[in-house]
Enzyme design. Structure first.
Site, PDB file in Angstrom:
ATOM      1  N   HIS A 124      -9.390  -3.427  14.003  1.00 57.95           N
ATOM      2  CA  HIS A 124      -9.006  -2.140  13.423  1.00 57.95           C
ATOM      3  C   HIS A 124      -9.994  -1.061  13.792  1.00 57.95           C
ATOM      4  O   HIS A 124     -11.210  -1.650  14.101  1.00 57.95           O
ATOM      5  CB  HIS A 124      -8.735  -2.322  11.979  1.00 57.95           C
ATOM      6  CG  HIS A 124      -8.385  -1.319  11.165  1.00 57.95           C
ATOM      7  ND1 HIS A 124      -9.062  -0.226  10.906  1.00 57.95           N
ATOM      8  CD2 HIS A 124      -7.077  -1.105  10.830  1.00 57.95           C
ATOM      9  CE1 HIS A 124      -8.368   0.802  10.117  1.00 57.95           C
ATOM     10  NE2 HIS A 124      -7.102   0.379   9.894  1.00 57.95           N
ATOM     11  N   ASP A 201     -14.087  -9.138   8.581  1.00 60.08           N
ATOM     12  CA  ASP A 201     -13.216  -8.106   8.224  1.00 60.08           C
ATOM     13  C   ASP A 201     -12.083  -8.856   7.405  1.00 60.08           C
ATOM     14  O   ASP A 201     -11.317  -9.272   8.145  1.00 60.08           O
ATOM     15  CB  ASP A 201     -12.845  -7.032   9.286  1.00 60.08           C
ATOM     16  CG  ASP A 201     -11.580  -6.227   8.722  1.00 60.08           C
ATOM     17  OD1 ASP A 201     -11.152  -6.573   7.638  1.00 60.08           O
ATOM     18  OD2 ASP A 201     -11.216  -5.331   9.476  1.00 60.08           O
ATOM     19  N   GLN A 204      -6.812  -7.901   6.017  1.00 59.13           N
ATOM     20  CA  GLN A 204      -5.647  -8.507   5.967  1.00 59.13           C
ATOM     21  C   GLN A 204      -5.783  -9.994   5.443  1.00 59.13           C
ATOM     22  O   GLN A 204      -4.496 -10.593   5.141  1.00 59.13           O
ATOM     23  CB  GLN A 204      -5.150  -8.459   7.381  1.00 59.13           C
ATOM     24  CG  GLN A 204      -4.866  -7.042   7.990  1.00 59.13           C
ATOM     25  CD  GLN A 204      -3.810  -6.377   7.079  1.00 59.13           C
ATOM     26  OE1 GLN A 204      -3.211  -6.965   6.200  1.00 59.13           O
ATOM     27  NE2 GLN A 204      -3.905  -4.960   7.057  1.00 59.13           N
ATOM     28  N   LYS A 227      -4.507  -3.679  -0.199  1.00 62.80           N
ATOM     29  CA  LYS A 227      -3.683  -4.594   0.282  1.00 62.80           C
ATOM     30  C   LYS A 227      -3.398  -5.882  -0.405  1.00 62.80           C
ATOM     31  O   LYS A 227      -2.554  -6.732  -0.041  1.00 62.80           O
ATOM     32  CB  LYS A 227      -4.381  -4.866   1.697  1.00 62.80           C
ATOM     33  CG  LYS A 227      -4.527  -3.505   2.441  1.00 62.80           C
ATOM     34  CD  LYS A 227      -5.265  -3.845   3.947  1.00 62.80           C
ATOM     35  CE  LYS A 227      -5.751  -2.686   4.679  1.00 62.80           C
ATOM     36  NZ  LYS A 227      -4.463  -1.725   5.201  1.00 62.80           N
ATOM     37  N   CYS A 364      -3.910   1.704  14.116  1.00 63.78           N
ATOM     38  CA  CYS A 364      -5.373   2.045  14.000  1.00 63.78           C
ATOM     39  C   CYS A 364      -5.958   0.921  14.862  1.00 63.78           C
ATOM     40  O   CYS A 364      -7.110   0.103  14.665  1.00 63.78           O
ATOM     41  CB  CYS A 364      -6.119   2.019  12.511  1.00 63.78           C
ATOM     42  SG  CYS A 364      -5.523   3.212  11.490  1.00 63.78           S
TER      43      CYS A 364
END
Ligand code: PMP
Length: 406
Positions: A124, A201, A204, A227, A364
């Site tokens: 991203h 990261d 998600q 999220k 993104c």
């Protein structure tokens, strides 16, 4: 164990509405998830009952708010299997956490000209741009792990790109654009043995997977609350205590100080060293409530349910003519597709008319789109409250839209 969809859906007020005269089918969860009552109640209770600024107040409400905020940190530390709640730094989200790490690595003088920062093609923009900015400032070089045609990372290339100049490796656990699940445990171990600091990261991953920071073995894990069923504006950066202790402070202001004189300031201990200014108190409390909600359903149950949905969607969509699915078969969370001769924006707009909310565009991830020679995809992304009937509604809506567009 199967999921009681009706009972779960009853917990999410925002799902129960019509869009364009049709029941809302919300499949834009990778952008942000809807919030369960437990989270909404935690936010409301905070403002209705204990709202006050935290840490320095002597009065009742200030003490109650401080206890609730720090109890939330403890709940979250336990949820992440962190050894110490002080390793949990509240941020405004993944972007904020990655910028924090990139900035303090820069300030810490860890990178010299010619050193390397390793990221991947799947990232991203939030896990690209802060590293580019850091490289510009320090003269370090950005290296990128390529990906295969199926949207999985080229592990062989990754091993070759890891050198003794790799000072930091930062990669996503799950790709927001394609749903690719990276083998992060192995990748972290390889990067650590090359001597790099490693950031994951987990934006998600947080809504779909159990996160055990000790088992992962990274130095930093960044995620966003929104999220994972929590409000916007709250997230966290987990960092290994020894690593964070050795890094310099970042933003200056209240809370991050021990003592201030005009001659010199001394800095606070973790986690406050990285929490300058009044934090998002309600957000932290609601984030803990969101993690408790996921725990109460069961991360395995959530994962199995979503996998079933995503497989059904993949089957249904790939049966339509001209559809190309992106990402490997064992994707998680999100399913991206393109349709020959049809612009993703037109498709998204048409199926919205039928009540189906998906995301279209580059997600993104412009460099990833460029790698596949496309400007974007249509992405359906799934959460615990989605149902097989909603997957079927998506497939029917796409089919109908295609007959209108072709
Ligand atoms: N990384 C990934 C993989 C994401 O999906 C997102 C959000 N789409 C981000 C980073 C940025 O998260 P936020 O905007 O909440 O900071």
């Amino acid at each position: 164990m199967a999921l009681d969809s009706a009972a779960i859906r009853a917990e999410f007020p925002c799902l129960h509405q019509s869009v364009n005269g049709r029941p809302l089918v919300y499949l834009d969860n990778a952008a942000t998830a809807q919030k369960p009552r437990a989270v909404l109640d935690a936010s409301r209770r905070y403002y209705e009952e204990i709202n006050a600024n935290i840490h320095r107040g002597t009065h009742h409400l200030a003490r109650a708010a401080t206890s609730a905020h720090e109890a939330a940190r403890e709940t979250i530390a336990r949820y992440l299997n962190a050894t110490d709640p002080a390793e949990v730094i509240f941020t405004s989200g993944t972007t904020d956490g990655i910028n924090l790490v990139a900035s303090v690595i820069g300030l810490g003088g860890i990178l010299a000209p010619g050193d390397e920062v390793l990221i991947s093609t799947l990232e991203h923009h939030s896990n690209i741009v802060p590293w580019q900015m850091l490289c510009e400032r320090t003269g370090a070089m950005l290296k990128v792990i390529p990906c295969h045609e199926d949207g999985s990372l080229d592990q062989e290339a990754f091993r070759t790109l890891l050198t003794d100049r790799t000072k930091i490796a930062a990669f996503t656990w799950i790709s927001n654009a394609f749903g690719t699940v990276n083998p992060v445990r192995e990748m972290i171990a390889a990067a650590k043995s090359a001597g790099a600091l490693v950031l994951i990261d987990a934006a998600q991953a947080a809504p779909h997977l159990t996160i055990d920071v000790q088992a992962l073995g990274a130095d930093f894990v960044a995620l966003s609350g929104h999220k994972a069923y929590a409000p916007t504006g709250i997230g966290l950066l987990w960092g290994k205590r020894a690593v964070l202790d050795a890094l310099p402070p970042w933003r200056g202001g209240g809370e991050m100080i021990k003592e201030v004189t005009f001659a010199k300031t001394t800095y606070n201990e973790l986690p406050f060293k990285y929490e300058a200014g009044t934090p998002n108190i309600e957000g932290a409390i609601a984030l803990a409530a969101a993690f408790e909600f996921m725990e109460s359903v069961g991360l395995e149950v959530i994962g199995e349910h979503e996998t079933k949905l995503i497989r059904r969607a993949a089957e249904g969509l790939s049966a339509l003519s001209g559809v190309r699915l992106y990402g490997p078969d064992d994707r998680a969370g999100a399913l991206s597709f393109g349709i020959e001769g049809v612009h993703h924006y037109d498709l998204g707009t048409l199926i919205d008319q039928m009540g189906v909310a998906v995301r279209t565009g580059h997600h993104c991830c412009q460099p990833l789109m460029a790698r596949f020679g496309i400007t974007g995809t249509t992405r359906a992304s799934f959460a615990v409250y989605n149902t097989e009937a909603e997957v079927d509604a998506l497939v029917t809506a796409v089919d109908k839209a295609l007959s209108m567009l072709r």
